[in-house]
Write an enzyme that holds these catalytic residues in place. Structure first.
Site, PDB file in Angstrom:
ATOM      1  N   LEU A 351       0.868  -8.133   3.082  1.00  0.00           N
ATOM      2  CA  LEU A 351       0.520  -8.128   4.508  1.00  0.00           C
ATOM      3  C   LEU A 351      -0.867  -7.545   4.722  1.00  0.00           C
ATOM      4  O   LEU A 351      -1.556  -7.875   5.664  1.00  0.00           O
ATOM      5  CB  LEU A 351       1.517  -7.286   5.301  1.00  0.00           C
ATOM      6  CG  LEU A 351       2.927  -7.826   5.457  1.00  0.00           C
ATOM      7  CD1 LEU A 351       3.821  -6.768   6.063  1.00  0.00           C
ATOM      8  CD2 LEU A 351       2.929  -9.077   6.329  1.00  0.00           C
ATOM      9  N   GLY A 352      -1.245  -6.645   3.835  1.00  0.00           N
ATOM     10  CA  GLY A 352      -2.548  -6.026   4.001  1.00  0.00           C
ATOM     11  C   GLY A 352      -2.759  -4.947   2.964  1.00  0.00           C
ATOM     12  O   GLY A 352      -1.818  -4.522   2.283  1.00  0.00           O
ATOM     13  N   GLY A 354      -5.367  -1.350   2.089  1.00  0.00           N
ATOM     14  CA  GLY A 354      -6.348  -0.433   2.660  1.00  0.00           C
ATOM     15  C   GLY A 354      -5.689   0.870   2.978  1.00  0.00           C
ATOM     16  O   GLY A 354      -4.481   1.025   2.801  1.00  0.00           O
ATOM     17  N   GLY A 355      -6.489   1.807   3.454  1.00  0.00           N
ATOM     18  CA  GLY A 355      -5.931   3.111   3.751  1.00  0.00           C
ATOM     19  C   GLY A 355      -5.326   3.690   2.496  1.00  0.00           C
ATOM     20  O   GLY A 355      -6.022   3.986   1.551  1.00  0.00           O
ATOM     21  N   PHE A 356      -4.035   3.767   2.479  1.00  0.00           N
ATOM     22  CA  PHE A 356      -3.396   4.434   1.369  1.00  0.00           C
ATOM     23  C   PHE A 356      -2.734   3.496   0.370  1.00  0.00           C
ATOM     24  O   PHE A 356      -2.082   3.944  -0.544  1.00  0.00           O
ATOM     25  CB  PHE A 356      -2.374   5.421   1.902  1.00  0.00           C
ATOM     26  CG  PHE A 356      -3.002   6.463   2.757  1.00  0.00           C
ATOM     27  CD1 PHE A 356      -3.743   7.472   2.175  1.00  0.00           C
ATOM     28  CD2 PHE A 356      -2.890   6.407   4.127  1.00  0.00           C
ATOM     29  CE1 PHE A 356      -4.348   8.428   2.958  1.00  0.00           C
ATOM     30  CE2 PHE A 356      -3.487   7.371   4.916  1.00  0.00           C
ATOM     31  CZ  PHE A 356      -4.225   8.385   4.339  1.00  0.00           C
ATOM     32  N   GLY A 357      -2.806   2.234   0.601  1.00  0.00           N
ATOM     33  CA  GLY A 357      -2.170   1.366  -0.381  1.00  0.00           C
ATOM     34  C   GLY A 357      -1.999  -0.045   0.129  1.00  0.00           C
ATOM     35  O   GLY A 357      -2.558  -0.435   1.152  1.00  0.00           O
ATOM     36  N   ARG A 358      -1.198  -0.796  -0.624  1.00  0.00           N
ATOM     37  CA  ARG A 358      -0.968  -2.180  -0.261  1.00  0.00           C
ATOM     38  C   ARG A 358       0.382  -2.316   0.435  1.00  0.00           C
ATOM     39  O   ARG A 358       1.340  -1.646   0.074  1.00  0.00           O
ATOM     40  CB  ARG A 358      -0.979  -3.045  -1.536  1.00  0.00           C
ATOM     41  CG  ARG A 358      -2.356  -3.119  -2.169  1.00  0.00           C
ATOM     42  CD  ARG A 358      -2.251  -3.463  -3.637  1.00  0.00           C
ATOM     43  NE  ARG A 358      -2.032  -4.892  -3.872  1.00  0.00           N
ATOM     44  CZ  ARG A 358      -3.002  -5.797  -3.844  1.00  0.00           C
ATOM     45  NH1 ARG A 358      -4.243  -5.444  -3.595  1.00  0.00           N
ATOM     46  NH2 ARG A 358      -2.744  -7.062  -4.078  1.00  0.00           N
ATOM     47  N   LYS A 374       5.275  -0.274   1.727  1.00  0.00           N
ATOM     48  CA  LYS A 374       3.939   0.221   1.402  1.00  0.00           C
ATOM     49  C   LYS A 374       3.982   0.888   0.038  1.00  0.00           C
ATOM     50  O   LYS A 374       4.808   1.750  -0.212  1.00  0.00           O
ATOM     51  CB  LYS A 374       3.524   1.230   2.478  1.00  0.00           C
ATOM     52  CG  LYS A 374       2.141   1.744   2.287  1.00  0.00           C
ATOM     53  CD  LYS A 374       1.585   2.269   3.578  1.00  0.00           C
ATOM     54  CE  LYS A 374       0.102   2.058   3.623  1.00  0.00           C
ATOM     55  NZ  LYS A 374      -0.426   1.926   4.942  1.00  0.00           N
ATOM     56  N   ASP A 471      -4.302  10.189  11.065  1.00  0.00           N
ATOM     57  CA  ASP A 471      -5.053   8.943  10.890  1.00  0.00           C
ATOM     58  C   ASP A 471      -4.750   7.964  12.029  1.00  0.00           C
ATOM     59  O   ASP A 471      -4.367   6.817  11.801  1.00  0.00           O
ATOM     60  CB  ASP A 471      -4.745   8.330   9.525  1.00  0.00           C
ATOM     61  CG  ASP A 471      -5.859   7.417   9.031  1.00  0.00           C
ATOM     62  OD1 ASP A 471      -6.929   7.386   9.677  1.00  0.00           O
ATOM     63  OD2 ASP A 471      -5.665   6.728   8.009  1.00  0.00           O
TER      64      ASP A 471
END
Ligand SMILES: *[C@@H]1O[C@H](CO)[C@@H](O)[C@H](O)[C@H]1NC(C)=O
Ligand SMILES: *[C@@H]1O[C@H](CO)[C@@H](O)[C@H](O)[C@H]1NC(C)=O
Ligand SMILES: *[C@@H]1O[C@H](CO)[C@@H](O)[C@H](O)[C@H]1NC(C)=O
Ligand SMILES: *[C@@H]1O[C@H](CO)[C@@H](O)[C@H](O)[C@H]1NC(C)=O
Ligand SMILES: *[C@@H]1O[C@H](CO)[C@@H](O)[C@H](O)[C@H]1NC(C)=O
Ligand SMILES: *[C@@H]1O[C@H](CO)[C@@H](O)[C@H](O)[C@H]1NC(C)=O
Ligand SMILES: *[C@@H]1O[C@H](CO)[C@@H](O)[C@H](O)[C@H]1NC(C)=O
Ligand SMILES: *[C@@H]1O[C@H](CO)[C@@H](O)[C@H](O)[C@H]1NC(C)=O
Ligand SMILES: *[C@@H]1O[C@H](CO)[C@@H](O)[C@H](O)[C@H]1NC(C)=O
Length: 672
Positions: A351-352, A354-358, A374, A471
Site C-alpha cells: 500500500l505504501g 516510508g516513515g517507519f516501514g512498508r 506494517k 508524527d
C-alpha cells in the site's frame, strides 16, 4: 328500498364497530416474536431476517447500520405506559473487541434519516444529536466508550432521550436474586442476554433490567428512574431496533421480542428461539486413522518428508516471543497468518512505504477481515516491552478518529503491526495527487481536521496514560469508508527515541511538522504534537506541504501564512482547488488556529482540549495580535535555546491571553 336503508345502516354500524375495535386495540397494542421467521418487519440498512429466523441488524460489515421496526406505528396517548422485552446477542470476531452496539428505539419514523454509524448507533448525527425535535427514545447497549457523549465505560446500558448523552447509564450487569449482589455481564460475549424496558407513564417510572438468558427476570432492575417521556414522544411512534458497527467486524442479533402498550409484555418462549450461528474456529477435521501395517512404510516415508517441510516452514514462519508477551495473547498474530493474509507480502499488496516501514494490504484468512500490515524493521530490543505494552493498551481503546490497531507480531529484527484497513487511503494522497475534480471540499476537510483533533485529544487526555503521537502529518491521517480522518502510527516514533548513538540526538518526526524545541530537547511532548497539528491545519487549508522546496521564497508554510496574515490577505493562502467555495469564518479560524498551534514557544500553544473547543465553536478563538506570534522570535536565531526569562514571560502572557476573551492582549508592545 327498505332493504337498501337496512344495508346502509348495517354498513354504518359495522364501520362504527370497526372504528371502535381499532381504538380498543390501540389502547392495548401488543405483539410477540419468538424468532422472526416470516415476520413482517420494516427493515433498512443491513438489517435482515436470516433463514432460521434471527433478526440480524448488522452482518459483520464495518461502519454500517441497520434498523428494524415493527411495521405499523403504535399509539401513545398522553399518559401511556409500555413494557417490552427482547433477547439479543452481540457476536464479534475478536474476543475483547466489539463495535458498536444495539439500541431499542421508539422513533417517529422507521429509517432515522441522516443517522450515522459507529458511536451514533444509527440513531442520530452530529447536528441533530441532542435536539428535542428528534422525538427519539432509546435504550442503548453500548460496547464502546465514546468520551464525547460522556460514556461511563465500554460495556454499558444507557437511557437516551433525543441524545446519545445518556440520561442515565450503568455498567452492564444485574442484581442476582437472593442477595448475591451485582454481577457483571459482558455485552460482547456473544452469549444471548435478555433486556426488559418497563415504563409506567402515570407514575413516570422507567425500569431497565438486564439478565443472562434463562435466568428469570431480576427483581431489582439495573436502572430505575423517574422520567416524563410524554413530552419527548409523539402520539404515533414506531418501535424497533437500531444498530451500528464501527471498525471491528461485529454482528448484532435479536432472537425474540415482545411488546405491549399499557400492560406487561408477554413472556418470550425461550424454547422457540432461533439459535445463533456457531462462533469460533471450525473444528479441525479428524485425521483418518489407518491401521493397516502394510502401508506403514509409506506412512514412514511421508512422515520423513513432512518433517523436512515442517522444518523449512518453521524457519520461514519463525517468530520472536518472550515471556512478558504471553499476556498479550489475543493481540498477537502469528507470522504465518500475516504471511497468508498478504500472499507472502507480495509487491502487489504493497500500500505504501516510508516513515517507519512498508505497509501491505491483507485479508486475514480466518475471518476475511481486511487489514493493513506494517512491517517495521527494528533491531534494538530496547523499549520494545514498553512499546508493546503501550500499543496493546491503546489497541484496546477505540476511537473513531484513530486507526484501530488489531494486534502485532514479532520476528527477529522486525515488528509487524496489524491495523484496520482504511479504504480511502491517506489524506496526503488525496490532497496532492487527486485531480481538481476529486479533491476534498471544504466541509470534508473541516470535518477531517476536527476528527484528527479529536483523535489527538484522545491520545493526550482520553486514557489513563498519556500518549504522544510524535508524527502528526497528513500522510499519517487515513480516511475510512465514511471519510472520517483517522490518525495512524501513534507512538511509533517512540521506538526510535533512543538513537543507536547516544551522542547524536536522533530527532524523529517529519521536517516541517517538527517543533523547534525538538532540536534542543529531542523529546516529544503534547506541545510538540500541537505544533505538528498546527502545521497540519495549515497544510489541509492551503493544500501545501509545510516545507515546500519548490517555493524558494516561501519554503516554510507557517511563515508564508503569517506573512499573508500581516498583510491582511490571509484568505489568499487557501487552496485554489477549493474554487473559492468555503466558509470564510471557518477558514479564518483554521488558519489562525494553525498559526497559534505552530507558535515557536511551546507554552504559547493551546492544548488539544482548547483546540477542540475552538474548532467546535464552543469557545471563540481570542483575537490575538500578530505580535503575539513574535514572542520568542528574537531568541530563536539559530535556535540556541530559550531565555528563561522570556519563557516565563511568554507563559504568563499566554495564560492572560487565554483567559481574556474580550480584550486583545498585545504582548511585546507592552500592553498598548
Ligand atoms: C391512555 O390510555 C390508558 C389505557 O388505555 C387510559 O387508562 C388513559 O385514561 C388514557 N389517557 C388519556 C389521557 O387518554
Ligand atoms: C389489555 O391487556 C391486559 C393484559 O394482557 C388484558 O388483561 C386486558 O384485558 C387487555 N385490555 C383490552 C382492552 O384488550
Ligand atoms: C407488512 O406490513 C405493512 C404495514 O402494515 C403492510 O403494508 C404490508 O402489506 C405487510 N406485508 C406483508 C407481506 O404482510
Ligand atoms: C450483508 O448485507 C448486505 C446487504 O444486505 C449484503 O450486500 C452483504 O453481502 C451481506 N454480507 C454478508 C457477509 O452477509
Ligand atoms: C442529520 O440528520 C438530519 C435529519 O435527521 C438531517 O436533516 C441532517 O442533514 C443530518 N446532518 C448531517 C450532517 O448529516
Ligand atoms: C433542532 O432541529 C430543528 C428541526 O430540524 C431545527 O429547526 C432546530 O434549529 C434544531 N435546534 C438546535 C438547537 O439545533
Ligand atoms: C464488575 O466490573 C467492574 C468494572 O469492570 C469491576 O470493577 C468489578 O470488580 C466487577 N465486579 C465483579 C463482581 O466482577
Ligand atoms: C420498577 O422496579 C421497582 C422495583 O425496584 C418496582 O417496584 C416497580 O414496580 C417497577 N416499575 C415498573 C414500571 O416496572
Ligand atoms: C413536559 O411538559 C410540561 C408542560 O409543558 C412541563 O411542565 C414538564 O416540565 C415537561 N417535562 C419534561 C421532562 O420536559
Amino acid at each position: 328500498m327498505p332493504g337498501i336503508v337496512h344495508n346502509t345502516l348495517l354498513c354504518l354500524l359495522l364501520l362504527l364497530l370497526l372504528l371502535f375495535k381499532t381504538k380498543a386495540a390501540s389502547d392495548n397494542e401488543s405483539f410477540i416474536f419468538n424468532g422472526f421467521q416470516g415476520a413482517n418487519m420494516s427493515l433498512n440498512g443491513l438489517a435482515e431476517i436470516t433463514s432460521n429466523g434471527l433478526l440480524r441488524l448488522t452482518n459483520n460489515t464495518k461502519q454500517q447500520k441497520g434498523h428494524a421496526f415493527y411495521p405499523t406505528p403504535l399509539h401513545f396517548n398522553t399518559s401511556f405506559s409500555f413494557s417490552t422485552t427482547f433477547i439479543f446477542a452481540i457476536v464479534s470476531e475478536y474476543a475483547n473487541l466489539g463495535a458498536h452496539g444495539i439500541a431499542f428505539v421508539l422513533s417517529p419514523n422507521t429509517d432515522l434519516p441522516g443517522s450515522r454509524v459507529s458511536q451514533y448507533l444509527g440513531l442520530f448525527n452530529e447536528t441533530n444529536n441532542g435536539n428535542s425535535s428528534n422525538h427519539v427514545f432509546a435504550v442503548e447497549l453500548d460496547t464502546i466508550l465514546s468520551s464525547e457523549f460522556g460514556d461511563i465505560d465500554d460495556n454499558h446500558v444507557g437511557i437516551d432521550v433525543n441524545s446519545l448523552r445518556s440520561v442515565n447509564a450503568q455498567p452492564a450487569g444485574y442484581f442476582s436474586d437472593g442477595n448475591h449482589g451485582f454481577r457483571n455481564l459482558s455485552l460482547i460475549s456473544g452469549h444471548p442476554m435478555q433486556l426488559w424496558v418497563d415504563y409506567d407513564g402515570p407514575n413516570m417510572k422507567l425500569n431497565v433490567t438486564l439478565s443472562p438468558i434463562k435466568a428469570s427476570k431480576p427483581v431489582v432492575p439495573l436502572m430505575s428512574i423517574t422520567i416524563d417521556l410524554s413530552n419527548s414522544t409523539l402520539d404515533s411512534m414506531y418501535a424497533g431496533f437500531s444498530s451500528s458497527t464501527g471498525s471491528v467486524f461485529t454482528s448484532h442479533y435479536i432472537l425474540g421480542w415482545s411488546f405491549r402498550i399499557n400492560g406487561r409484555a408477554q413472556d418470550l418462549d425461550l424454547s422457540h428461539l432461533p439459535s445463533l450461528p456457531r462462533v469460533g474456529p471450525k473444528e479441525k477435521p479428524k485425521v483418518l486413522t489407518v491401521g493397516l501395517p502394510v502401508i506403514l512404510s509409506v506412512v514412514a516415508l511421508t512422515a520423513a518428508s513432512i518433517v523436512g517441510v515442517t522444518l523449512w516452514r518453521r524457519r520461514k514462519f519463525v517468530e520472536v516471543m518472550e515471556d512478558w508477551e504471553l499476556k498479550y495473547g489475543p493481540h498477537r498474530f502469528s507470522y504465518k497468518e500475516l504471511y497468508t493474509a498478504t500472499r507472502g507480502f507480495r509487491e502487489r499488496e504493497l500500500l505504501g512505504a516510508g516513515g517507519f516501514g512498508r505497509v501491505y494490504k491483507g485479508v486475514l484468512p480466518k475471518n476475511k477481515c481486511e487489514v493493513a500490515i506494517k512491517r517495521v524493521s527494528h533491531e534494538s530490543r530496547q523499549g520494545m516491552r514498553e512499546f508493546v505494552a503501550e500499543i496493546v493498551s491503546i489497541g484496546r481503546l477505540r476511537h473513531r478518529n484513530i486507526v484501530q490497531l488489531l494486534g502485532y507480531c514479532r520476528r527477529k529484527g522486525e515488528l509487524l503491526l496489524v491495523y484496520d484497513y482504511m479504504s480511502n487511503g491517506s489524506l496526503d494522497k488525496i490532497l496532492y495527487e487527486g485531480t481538481k475534480k476529486d479533491t476534498l471540499d471544504w466541509s470534508q476537510r473541516f470535518r477531517i481536521m476536527k476528527g484528527v483533533a479529536s483523535g489527538l485529544l484522545y491520545l493526550h487526555e482520553g486514557w489513563e496514560q498519556l500518549v504522544v503521537h510524535r508524527d502528526v502529518k497528513s500522510s499519517n491521517v487515513l480516511l475510512d469508508g465514511d471519510m472520517n480522518g483517522r490518525l495512524g502510527d501513534f507512538g511509533l516514533a517512540r521506538l526510535y527515541d533512543h538513537g543507536t548513538d547516544p551522542q547524536t540526538t536522533h530527532v524523529v518526526g517529519t521536517l516541517g511538522y517538527l517543533a523547534p524545541e525538538l532540536s534542543k530537547t529531542g523529546k516529544g511532548t503534547t506541545a510538540t504534537d500541537v505544533f505538528s497539528f498546527g502545521a497540519f491545519l495549515l497544510e489541509v487549508a492551503c493544500g501545501r506541504r509545510p516545507i515546500d522546496l519548490r517555493e524558494e521564497e516561501h519554503m516554510n508554510l507557517v511563515d508564508w501564512v503569517l506573512d499573508h496574515w500581516r498583510r491582511g490577505t490571509v484568505i489568499e493562502t487557501v487552496d485554489e482547488r477549493l474554487g473559492g467555495e468555503y466558509v470564510v469564518e471557518e477558514v479564518e479560524l483554521v488558519l489562525k488556529l494553525g498559526l497559534l498551534c505552530a507558535h515557536v514557544v511551546p507554552s504559547a500553544r493551546p492544548s488539544m482540549r482548547q483546540v477542540m473547543q475552538f474548532l467546535d465553536h464552543d469557545v471563540e478563538l481570542p483575537d490575538f495580535s500578530q505580535d503575539y506570534m513574535n514572542v520568542g522570535i528574537p531568541q530563536m536565531e539559530g535556535y540556541h535555546g530559550f531565555d528563561d526569562f522570556f519563557m516565563s514571560y511568554a507563559t504568563s502572557s499566554y495564560q492572560k491571553f487565554m483567559h481574556s476573551s474580550t480584550a486583545e492582549v498585545s504582548l511585546l508592545s507592552g500592553g498598548r
